[in-house]
Design an enzyme around this catalytic site. Sequence first.
Site, PDB file in Angstrom:
ATOM      1  CE  LYS A 140      -4.210  -1.695   2.264  1.00 36.36           C
ATOM      2  NZ  LYS A 140      -5.169  -1.477   3.384  1.00 36.36           N
ATOM      3  N   GLY A 141       0.355   2.299  -0.610  1.00 35.48           N
ATOM      4  CA  GLY A 141       1.092   3.555  -0.636  1.00 35.48           C
ATOM      5  C   GLY A 141       0.152   4.696  -0.913  1.00 35.48           C
ATOM      6  CG  PHE A 184       0.773   4.204  -5.478  1.00 35.17           C
ATOM      7  CD1 PHE A 184       0.114   3.013  -5.729  1.00 35.17           C
ATOM      8  CD2 PHE A 184       1.985   4.162  -4.797  1.00 35.17           C
ATOM      9  CE1 PHE A 184       0.645   1.806  -5.305  1.00 35.17           C
ATOM     10  CE2 PHE A 184       2.515   2.955  -4.367  1.00 35.17           C
ATOM     11  CZ  PHE A 184       1.842   1.770  -4.623  1.00 35.17           C
ATOM     12  CB  THR A 191      -4.089  -1.128  -2.669  1.00 35.58           C
ATOM     13  OG1 THR A 191      -4.583  -0.159  -1.747  1.00 35.58           O
ATOM     14  CG2 THR A 191      -3.760  -2.404  -1.916  1.00 35.58           C
ATOM     15  CB  VAL A 192       0.604  -3.477  -5.014  1.00 42.81           C
ATOM     16  CG1 VAL A 192       1.092  -4.555  -5.984  1.00 42.81           C
ATOM     17  CG2 VAL A 192       1.147  -2.114  -5.429  1.00 42.81           C
ATOM     18  CE  LYS A 200       1.747   2.243  -8.904  1.00 46.05           C
ATOM     19  NZ  LYS A 200       3.029   2.744  -9.467  1.00 46.05           N
ATOM     20  CG  ASP A 218      10.113   8.688  -6.480  1.00 48.96           C
ATOM     21  OD1 ASP A 218      10.820   9.180  -5.575  1.00 48.96           O
ATOM     22  OD2 ASP A 218       8.972   8.239  -6.279  1.00 48.96           O
TER      23      ASP A 218
END
Length: 313
Positions: A11-12, A14, A16-17, A32, A131
């Site tokens: 999770k992030g 952006f 969830t994966v 993703k 990044d």
Amino acid sequence: MTISFRDTIGKGGFGTVYKGKLPDDGRIVAVKVLSESKGNGEEFINEVASIGRTSHVNIVTLFGFCYERDRRALIYEFMPNGSLDSFIRKQGSDIEKCRLGWKTLSEIAVGVARGLEYLHRGCNTRILHFDIKPQNILLDKDFCPKIADFGLAKLCKAKESIVSMLGTRGTAGYIAPEVFSRSFGGVSHKSDVYSYGMLVLEVVGARKNLDSRVSHTSEMFPHYVYKILELENSENVFGAISEEENEIARRMVLISMWCIQTIPSDRPSMSKVVEMLEGPLQSLQIAPKPFLFSPTTAAVDSTSTSQQSDETN
């Protein structure tokens, strides 16, 4: 594909994966799914456009995507060992089990360097990642590193050296000085070189149990490592138990110090970094001490004193 998003693997900010399986051949994939509330889809389109141009062993493979109104998802190859971040930030009693050896860390550093070299020189369109950090370096079952997350990437002409860019891209602690202040110089592929150098420094610091957290907020950590390099007898200061391991660690730090030079033109290209990683340790000189937060001091004191900084493109 994901059995109603049953298996979450990350999770992030952006989204969830999820772990999934391709219906045609049963191949395991990472799906993703981007948050609906995140922007107008620009980063999603950017990622598809960037990674769709790549094909390299050290770049994560994109199998497909979904773009249906506000539903956006990317389907990537599955990386069983997760991100490099999970191996260098592991805390608790299991840290020794998760600790990677110096040889593996060196191979990861070389792989990431080759991936960046490909993005900068191997594509018809030069891709600047913007990044590079441990969270965006994924590891397959053999710990082969693959660069991921191209949401902040920028495409430019292959021969273009300086790019125009509004705002700042990247993650605190890995952003090159010129990205957040143009007084340091123009933004170019050398900005990725800086991020790579900070990544390698953090890997070395974690392996030695140094407090690399300060690298995210100040120049203290690079300067501390620089002092280690200046020691006449640096045997085992990197936590390596053999002469071979100590050489690996010293090489990684020497090269990372060249990569984080304040003035972009003083940093080597990624092609030069690969050459340095694979060449003899004896040919590497100690880089000038980086002055990360003082443009005036950097312009005066950060000079190119070795062949490592000769190649600027």
